[in-house]
Each structure stands twice: as C-alpha cells, then as structure tokens.
Design a protein around this motif. Structure first.
Motif, PDB file in Angstrom:
ATOM      1  N   LEU A 313     -11.378  -6.590  13.393  1.00 16.59           N
ATOM      2  CA  LEU A 313     -11.374  -6.545  12.196  1.00 16.59           C
ATOM      3  C   LEU A 313     -10.875  -5.282  11.587  1.00 16.59           C
ATOM      4  CD1 LEU A 313     -14.386  -8.644  11.588  1.00 16.59           C
ATOM      5  CD2 LEU A 313     -12.131  -9.356  11.159  1.00 16.59           C
ATOM      6  N   ALA A 314     -11.274  -4.067  12.333  1.00 14.99           N
ATOM      7  CA  ALA A 314     -11.164  -2.807  12.124  1.00 14.99           C
ATOM      8  C   ALA A 314      -9.653  -2.647  12.273  1.00 14.99           C
ATOM      9  CB  ALA A 314     -11.981  -1.989  12.943  1.00 14.99           C
ATOM     10  N   ALA A 315      -8.937  -2.993  13.252  1.00 20.32           N
ATOM     11  CA  ALA A 315      -7.873  -3.173  13.737  1.00 20.32           C
ATOM     12  C   ALA A 315      -6.885  -3.636  12.390  1.00 20.32           C
ATOM     13  CB  ALA A 315      -7.420  -3.525  15.120  1.00 20.32           C
ATOM     14  N   GLN A 316      -7.183  -4.815  12.010  1.00 23.39           N
ATOM     15  CA  GLN A 316      -6.451  -5.220  11.154  1.00 23.39           C
ATOM     16  C   GLN A 316      -6.350  -4.677   9.808  1.00 23.39           C
ATOM     17  OE1 GLN A 316      -7.741 -10.119  12.685  1.00 23.39           O
ATOM     18  NE2 GLN A 316      -8.313  -9.122  10.548  1.00 23.39           N
ATOM     19  N   ALA A 317      -7.655  -4.167   9.305  1.00 19.95           N
ATOM     20  CA  ALA A 317      -7.306  -3.343   7.918  1.00 19.95           C
ATOM     21  C   ALA A 317      -6.697  -1.810   8.377  1.00 19.95           C
ATOM     22  CB  ALA A 317      -8.888  -2.778   7.860  1.00 19.95           C
ATOM     23  N   TYR A 318      -6.751  -1.385   9.498  1.00 22.44           N
ATOM     24  CA  TYR A 318      -6.112  -0.214   9.710  1.00 22.44           C
ATOM     25  C   TYR A 318      -4.635  -0.553   9.691  1.00 22.44           C
ATOM     26  CZ  TYR A 318      -4.559   4.134  12.146  1.00 22.44           C
ATOM     27  OH  TYR A 318      -3.924   5.540  12.457  1.00 22.44           O
ATOM     28  N   ALA A 319      -4.218  -1.754  10.176  1.00 23.64           N
ATOM     29  CA  ALA A 319      -2.689  -2.370  10.304  1.00 23.64           C
ATOM     30  C   ALA A 319      -2.272  -2.340   8.846  1.00 23.64           C
ATOM     31  CB  ALA A 319      -2.488  -3.045  11.102  1.00 23.64           C
ATOM     32  N   ALA A 320      -3.118  -2.840   8.056  1.00 22.11           N
ATOM     33  CA  ALA A 320      -2.683  -3.033   6.719  1.00 22.11           C
ATOM     34  C   ALA A 320      -2.330  -1.714   5.845  1.00 22.11           C
ATOM     35  CB  ALA A 320      -3.727  -3.934   5.820  1.00 22.11           C
ATOM     36  N   GLY A 321      -3.093  -0.481   6.357  1.00 24.15           N
ATOM     37  CA  GLY A 321      -2.639   0.727   5.892  1.00 24.15           C
ATOM     38  C   GLY A 321      -1.480   1.222   6.430  1.00 24.15           C
ATOM     39  N   GLN A 322      -1.029   0.704   7.712  1.00 29.15           N
ATOM     40  CA  GLN A 322       0.127   1.366   8.363  1.00 29.15           C
ATOM     41  C   GLN A 322       1.289   0.459   7.402  1.00 29.15           C
ATOM     42  OE1 GLN A 322      -0.755   0.269  12.509  1.00 29.15           O
ATOM     43  NE2 GLN A 322      -0.097   2.270  12.674  1.00 29.15           N
ATOM     44  N   LEU A 323       1.027  -0.511   7.037  1.00 29.33           N
ATOM     45  CA  LEU A 323       2.240  -1.305   6.501  1.00 29.33           C
ATOM     46  C   LEU A 323       2.345  -0.773   5.313  1.00 29.33           C
ATOM     47  CD1 LEU A 323       1.416  -4.963   7.759  1.00 29.33           C
ATOM     48  CD2 LEU A 323       3.353  -3.413   8.422  1.00 29.33           C
ATOM     49  N   LEU A 324       1.347  -0.661   4.464  1.00 31.98           N
ATOM     50  CA  LEU A 324       1.458  -0.121   3.120  1.00 31.98           C
ATOM     51  C   LEU A 324       2.061   1.471   3.070  1.00 31.98           C
ATOM     52  CD1 LEU A 324       0.854  -0.647   0.098  1.00 31.98           C
ATOM     53  CD2 LEU A 324      -1.287   0.907   0.435  1.00 31.98           C
ATOM     54  N   GLU A 325       1.912   2.384   4.130  1.00 34.86           N
ATOM     55  CA  GLU A 325       2.116   3.406   4.205  1.00 34.86           C
ATOM     56  C   GLU A 325       3.823   3.418   4.426  1.00 34.86           C
ATOM     57  OE1 GLU A 325       1.660   7.683   6.783  1.00 34.86           O
ATOM     58  OE2 GLU A 325       0.674   5.707   7.182  1.00 34.86           O
ATOM     59  N   GLU A 326       4.209   2.587   5.352  1.00 32.71           N
ATOM     60  CA  GLU A 326       5.592   2.308   5.665  1.00 32.71           C
ATOM     61  C   GLU A 326       6.293   1.711   4.229  1.00 32.71           C
ATOM     62  OE1 GLU A 326       9.131   2.345   7.549  1.00 32.71           O
ATOM     63  OE2 GLU A 326       7.273   3.389   8.379  1.00 32.71           O
ATOM     64  N   ALA A 327       5.909   0.751   3.849  1.00 28.88           N
ATOM     65  CA  ALA A 327       6.543   0.453   2.657  1.00 28.88           C
ATOM     66  C   ALA A 327       6.781   1.182   1.526  1.00 28.88           C
ATOM     67  CB  ALA A 327       5.790  -0.885   2.152  1.00 28.88           C
ATOM     68  N   LEU A 328       5.715   2.060   1.288  1.00 30.89           N
ATOM     69  CA  LEU A 328       5.823   2.895  -0.022  1.00 30.89           C
ATOM     70  C   LEU A 328       6.986   3.981   0.457  1.00 30.89           C
ATOM     71  CD1 LEU A 328       2.159   3.583  -0.836  1.00 30.89           C
ATOM     72  CD2 LEU A 328       3.888   2.828  -2.411  1.00 30.89           C
ATOM     73  N   LYS A 329       6.761   4.544   1.838  1.00 31.45           N
ATOM     74  CA  LYS A 329       7.712   5.388   1.985  1.00 31.45           C
ATOM     75  C   LYS A 329       9.227   4.907   2.007  1.00 31.45           C
ATOM     76  CE  LYS A 329       5.529   7.669   5.979  1.00 31.45           C
ATOM     77  NZ  LYS A 329       5.298   8.065   7.390  1.00 31.45           N
ATOM     78  N   ARG A 330       9.699   3.509   2.002  1.00 28.33           N
ATOM     79  CA  ARG A 330      10.963   2.936   1.847  1.00 28.33           C
ATOM     80  C   ARG A 330      11.144   3.028   0.421  1.00 28.33           C
ATOM     81  NH1 ARG A 330      12.594  -0.826   6.583  1.00 28.33           N
ATOM     82  NH2 ARG A 330      11.368   0.125   8.352  1.00 28.33           N
ATOM     83  N   VAL A 331       9.996   2.733  -0.265  1.00 24.12           N
ATOM     84  CA  VAL A 331      10.416   2.371  -1.694  1.00 24.12           C
ATOM     85  C   VAL A 331      10.592   3.930  -2.635  1.00 24.12           C
ATOM     86  CG1 VAL A 331       9.362   1.764  -4.096  1.00 24.12           C
ATOM     87  CG2 VAL A 331       9.146   0.333  -1.930  1.00 24.12           C
ATOM     88  N   GLY A 332       9.721   4.879  -2.058  1.00 20.32           N
ATOM     89  CA  GLY A 332       9.925   6.280  -2.377  1.00 20.32           C
ATOM     90  C   GLY A 332       9.259   6.478  -3.953  1.00 20.32           C
ATOM     91  N   ARG A 333       8.493   5.555  -4.544  1.00 16.49           N
ATOM     92  CA  ARG A 333       8.142   5.629  -5.740  1.00 16.49           C
ATOM     93  C   ARG A 333       7.000   4.699  -5.983  1.00 16.49           C
ATOM     94  NH1 ARG A 333      13.169   3.666  -7.243  1.00 16.49           N
ATOM     95  NH2 ARG A 333      12.965   2.003  -8.659  1.00 16.49           N
ATOM     96  N   LEU A 334       6.177   4.819  -6.776  1.00 14.92           N
ATOM     97  CA  LEU A 334       5.013   3.784  -6.987  1.00 14.92           C
ATOM     98  C   LEU A 334       5.808   2.706  -8.023  1.00 14.92           C
ATOM     99  CD1 LEU A 334       2.360   2.708  -6.660  1.00 14.92           C
ATOM    100  CD2 LEU A 334       1.502   4.179  -8.699  1.00 14.92           C
ATOM    101  N   ASP A 335       6.307   1.863  -7.364  1.00 12.31           N
ATOM    102  CA  ASP A 335       6.916   0.447  -8.077  1.00 12.31           C
ATOM    103  C   ASP A 335       6.565  -0.749  -7.431  1.00 12.31           C
ATOM    104  OD1 ASP A 335       8.759  -1.466  -8.877  1.00 12.31           O
ATOM    105  OD2 ASP A 335      10.335  -0.063  -9.560  1.00 12.31           O
ATOM    106  N   ARG A 336       5.602  -1.303  -8.049  1.00 12.43           N
ATOM    107  CA  ARG A 336       4.963  -2.446  -7.423  1.00 12.43           C
ATOM    108  C   ARG A 336       5.628  -3.704  -7.130  1.00 12.43           C
ATOM    109  NH1 ARG A 336       0.208  -0.180 -10.267  1.00 12.43           N
ATOM    110  NH2 ARG A 336       0.640  -1.325 -12.055  1.00 12.43           N
ATOM    111  N   ARG A 337       6.708  -3.929  -7.949  1.00 15.16           N
ATOM    112  CA  ARG A 337       7.876  -5.040  -7.676  1.00 15.16           C
ATOM    113  C   ARG A 337       8.622  -4.599  -6.490  1.00 15.16           C
ATOM    114  NH1 ARG A 337      12.796  -5.806  -8.471  1.00 15.16           N
ATOM    115  NH2 ARG A 337      13.297  -3.944  -9.553  1.00 15.16           N
ATOM    116  N   LEU A 338       9.320  -3.309  -6.458  1.00 12.55           N
ATOM    117  CA  LEU A 338       9.820  -3.030  -5.261  1.00 12.55           C
ATOM    118  C   LEU A 338       9.233  -2.971  -3.907  1.00 12.55           C
ATOM    119  CD1 LEU A 338      12.357  -0.230  -6.714  1.00 12.55           C
ATOM    120  CD2 LEU A 338      12.754  -2.492  -5.928  1.00 12.55           C
ATOM    121  N   LEU A 339       7.798  -2.639  -4.371  1.00 17.31           N
ATOM    122  CA  LEU A 339       7.048  -2.778  -2.962  1.00 17.31           C
ATOM    123  C   LEU A 339       6.687  -4.018  -2.303  1.00 17.31           C
ATOM    124  CD1 LEU A 339       4.915  -1.030  -1.210  1.00 17.31           C
ATOM    125  CD2 LEU A 339       3.069  -1.259  -2.813  1.00 17.31           C
TER     126      LEU A 339
END
Length: 395
Positions: A313-339
């Motif tokens: 369960l801890a690993a799943q939550a940490y992985a969600a953070g990893q995915l959010l971080e990677e996706a935000l890097k690709r978007v480059g700004r806070l745009d929830r639709r593009l995210l």
C-alpha cells in the motif's frame, strides 16, 4: 524511473507495471513559487486506519524527496491531509471542501475501492486528475469518468494467478465466501469469470456481512460443499477470522486464498504460525530482488525514515507520486486538462512496475503477484519469473 510515450519503449514487458496541519517540509533552495498544494483524504482512523497510515507515510516520503529536488514546477510541494475515518460519506465532503474551499492545486486518492468510488465523480466533475493508489474495483472505471487513472491491476484479474496455481496442482473445486463491499464483489465476479477457463468448478458461494465476528458457520458450509480450495473475499478482519475458523473446525483446504489481510505484516503478527500457507494477491513486496527500478532504494529510505518495512500500500502511494511528478514535468505548467491527457498516454516503469492505461483509465499489461505465507514470511509464488519460493499446496 523509466518513462516513455505509449507505443515506444517496452521495458519490463511482463511486470512493468478533521483537518490535519499541512505536512510540507521546508521550501527547497531553488523553489521560488508559492506552494503547490495537493489535497488528500486518508483513512487515519476507523476500519482502514492501518492501511491509511501506510499510504500517509509514503506520501510524506515522496514529498520530502521532491522538495529536496526543488519541488514541482519550481514550487515546493505541500500536502493537505484529512482523515475520512474510513467513511465514504466523510470522504465526499472532504474532497468537495478541498476543491471548493481550500482550492488545492491537485489531488491524491483515498484508500479503498469503496471510498475511491465515492469521490471519483467529484474529482471528475471538477476536472482534477486522480491516480487511484488504493482502489482496484473495475466498477470505478465502468462509469465513464475521464480523470480517474488506475495504478494497480483491476480486481477482476487479481485471482488469475491463484487459479493458475490451482490448475497446475490439479485442484479443481473451489468454495467462495465474500463480503458485499465493492472490491470483494468485483474480485468474486472476476474469479467466476476466469475459473472455468482454468478448469476450476465453483461448488459453493456464500455472502456474509462485513465485520461478521464468527466465520465458523461459513467455514463449515464451505467444507461440506466438498471444495478442495477456499477463497475468502473481504478485508483484513475477514482474512484473520476465516483463518481462525478453519483451525477451529480442523479443516485445512488444499489451498486457501484471502484478500487483503495476508499482504500485511500484521496478519503474521496476529496469527503467528497459523498464517502459514495462506495465499493472497499483492501488487508489490518489499524484496530488493524485484526487477523494478528504484524499488530497493524506496525500501531503504522508508525503513530509515519510519523504522518499519513498507507494505504494498505504501509502494502504491509512492508510485502515484512518481507518476504525478513525471506527468507534471512533461506538461511544464499547472494545467489539469493537459495533465489528464498526459496521464492517459504515459507509459512508465515506477517502483511497483509498469504503468500504462486503456481508454477508460484502467491499468493494462501488468499482472499482480500471488504471495503465500511460508515459515513466518511472505514469499512470491507467482508469476514464475519473479517468484521467491514454490507454492505449497495440497492437504
């Protein structure tokens, strides 16, 4: 973390896959913007408190590491965590408040399929991407939501490995006992669907109320059905109580599978030697030999910070953070639709394996693990490519 757009790199083909004060750490040296606030409801009390605590700790660890790296989008990350008391109704109110009153920038998901099912329409209505780090019920992804993304294999496929082990061992009859919660129902439906494919005949199916204190009557009915194997679909308490009931009536099925409970250290702590041979589905195990990038480092850092082993369960939550971080890097700004669009097309290997989703947002191409308690510890017994021990089945 290895990431690429869908359709390109294919690493790890098989498996690569009341308000509390904000817990943000000090602003990183090169974070210059206002805090990026992420809201989350977790079960810090109530029936799911142990599970919620594990995910809470993992989110804290991820946040601390992100902030040491300079935060996200040039802003330090701050988590706003609320206790939903393991209640879907409380969680609904919390997510409405996080969005409407606190005006958080992003969201993390709650624990359990039932609570995630309750808050999913809220996140979807307001256009907040939600990486479901504690939910597996297929029903969530049958509602047509566009902003909800699975990070773990769906419940409908979680017993395929167990059925494979039964078939390989020549065990052909199965009894099922289930609570009515969303996850358990989906698990049982999936088992029914796949059992015939593996030559397994379901000879008994019983429904029990969640929290039933004595499961001995259900255990007796399952034994009298002539089944060689037993599946208990429920939460932690049901897995423990059924194990105890089987001991009291003197029945040792050739294979006994219980959902949720056996994946946690607490199961072994409560049952000691009686936990031996119980099977379950897991998405990850704290084994440094698993072929997931960053997994061994996560185990080390979690142990160092919290003085305990992380659960799946801890690993799943940490992985969600990893995915959010990677996706935000690709978007480059806070745009929830593009995210949202980025998460829909992302193909990544995180600490629990490969992330890639279908059009509904359901995880594909990564089977879960089947674990079994053997001599006081969990061993991975399926799939063969990563097993740490051979499954012990038979009378």
């Amino acid at each position: 973390m290895l990431c690429d757009e869908k359709g390109r790199r294919r690493a790890l083909q098989l498996l690569a896959g009341a308000v509390l004060a904000p817990i943000g750490v000090g602003r990183a040296a090169d974070s210059v913007g206002p805090p990026l606030r992420i809201g989350v409801s977790l079960s810090l009390s109530g029936a799911y408190a142990n599970n919620g605590d594990m995910q809470h700790k993992a989110y804290q660890l991820w946040m601390a590491q992100v902030n040491r790296r300079g935060g996200l989008l040039g802003r330090p990350v701050e988590l706003l965590v609320r206790d939903d008391r393991s209640s879907p109704d409380a969680a609904r109110a919390i997510y409405e408040d996080l969005i409407q009153h606190n005006r958080v920038d992003l969201l993390f998901s709650p624990f359990s399929s039932g609570i995630t099912y309750a808050v999913a329409p809220i996140a979807d209505r307001y256009g907040y991407p939600l990486l479901a780090a504690g939910a597996a019920s297929d029903e969530i992804w049958k509602q047509g939501y566009r902003y909800i993304f699975a990070t773990i294999p769906p419940a409908s496929r979680q017993t395929v490995g167990f059925l494979t082990l039964l078939a390989d061992a020549g065990i052909s009859t199965l009894a099922i006992v289930s609570t009515p919660d969303v996850y358990a129902v989906t698990l049982v439906d999936g088992t029914r669907k796949w059992a015939s494919e593996y030559g397994i005949r379901i000879v008994s199916t019983q429904g029990i109320a969640a929290g039933t204190p004595d499961l001995e009557p259900a255990a007796r009915i399952a034994r009298e059905s002539g089944a060689s194997a037993l599946l208990m679909a429920g939460q932690f308490d049901e897995s423990v109580r059924m194990t105890q009931a089987l001991k009291r009536i003197g029945w040792r099925p050739a294979a006994f599978y219980a959902s949720v409970g056996p994946t946690l250290d607490k199961f072994g702590d409560e049952l000691a030697g009686d936990a031996d041979r119980v099977l379950a589905t897991s998405t990850w195990e704290p084994r440094s030999e698993l072929p997931f990038a960053g997994s061994a480092d996560f185990i080390r850092q979690f142990n160092s910070r919290f003085n305990q082993q992380p659960s799946f369960l801890a690993a799943q939550a940490y992985a969600a953070g990893q995915l959010l971080e990677e996706a935000l890097k690709r978007v480059g700004r806070l745009d929830r639709r593009l995210l949202r669009d980025t998460l829909a097309s992302l193909d990544c290997n995180v600490i629990i394996g490969r992330y890639t989703v279908d059009q509904a947002g359901m995880l594909t191409r990564r089977p879960p693990l089947i674990i079994q308690w053997q001599r006081g510890r969990r061993e991975i017994v399926w799939p063969p490519e990563v097993r740490t021990s051979i499954a012990r089945l038979g009378l």
